[in-house]
Design a protein around this motif. Structure first.
Motif, mmCIF file in Angstrom:
data_model
loop_
_atom_site.group_PDB
_atom_site.id
_atom_site.type_symbol
_atom_site.label_atom_id
_atom_site.label_comp_id
_atom_site.label_asym_id
_atom_site.label_seq_id
_atom_site.Cartn_x
_atom_site.Cartn_y
_atom_site.Cartn_z
ATOM 1 N N PRO A 239 0.197 -1.207 -1.672
ATOM 2 C CA PRO A 239 0.103 0.097 -2.541
ATOM 3 C C PRO A 239 -1.203 0.175 -3.266
ATOM 4 N N ARG A 240 -1.553 1.214 -3.981
ATOM 5 C CA ARG A 240 -2.838 1.627 -4.986
ATOM 6 C C ARG A 240 -2.545 0.804 -6.083
ATOM 7 N N THR A 241 -1.387 0.323 -6.569
ATOM 8 C CA THR A 241 -1.299 -0.006 -7.693
ATOM 9 C C THR A 241 -1.535 -1.524 -7.777
ATOM 10 N N VAL A 242 -1.904 -2.209 -6.572
ATOM 11 C CA VAL A 242 -2.337 -3.575 -6.312
ATOM 12 C C VAL A 242 -3.467 -4.039 -7.305
ATOM 13 N N ILE A 243 -3.355 -5.176 -7.630
ATOM 14 C CA ILE A 243 -4.351 -5.667 -8.573
ATOM 15 C C ILE A 243 -5.013 -7.169 -7.628
ATOM 16 N N ILE A 244 -6.430 -6.985 -7.163
ATOM 17 C CA ILE A 244 -6.777 -8.019 -6.510
ATOM 18 C C ILE A 244 -8.106 -8.638 -7.363
#
Length: 128
Positions: A21-26
């Motif tokens: 999802p676009r909310t991911v933090i990588i």
């Protein structure tokens, strides 16, 4: 020009940005200085004082209340003792950790650790 691990890491980051999802933090934590000599040693000491942790995984993925650490290695790459200690410590605390040697490994690690992706899994062929 990249190294095999750097090339793999860029491919994994790009795929995770598409799959999750676009909310991911990588996040990649640059945890070592490659500069030789006294100047590099001084810079490394500064980073350690600021909280750099020996053996920290190459990527940390945070999504939907889950945390997964990914250690990327070339096909013949080996974990250093510090990386093994980091793996053991985060797993003992209940976090996910995976050794990744390919893009398939990275996507498999997401599935193994309960991450929901926007990519439908490839159909499995029945065993002969």
């Amino acid at each position: 020009r990249g190294t095999p691990e750097a090339d793999l890491q860029r491919a994994v980051v790009q795929a995770l940005r598409i799959a999750l999802p676009r909310t991911v933090i990588i996040h990649h934590c640059a945890n070592e200085v490659t500069e030789a000599g006294p100047r590099g040693a001084k810079r490394q000491a500064i980073l350690v004082g600021m909280g750099v942790h020996a053996g920290f995984a190459d990527l940390m993925v945070i999504c939907d209340s889950r945390v997964l650490f990914l250690e990327l290695k070339a096909p013949k790459g080996r974990l250093r003792p510090e990386q093994e200690a980091f793996r053991d410590a985060v797993q003992a605390q209940g976090f996910g950790w995976a050794l990744v040697r390919s893009l398939d490994d990275a996507l498999g690690a997401l599935a193994d650790h309960g991450f929901t992706t926007r990519i439908a899994p490839a159909p499995r062929r029945p065993a002969p």
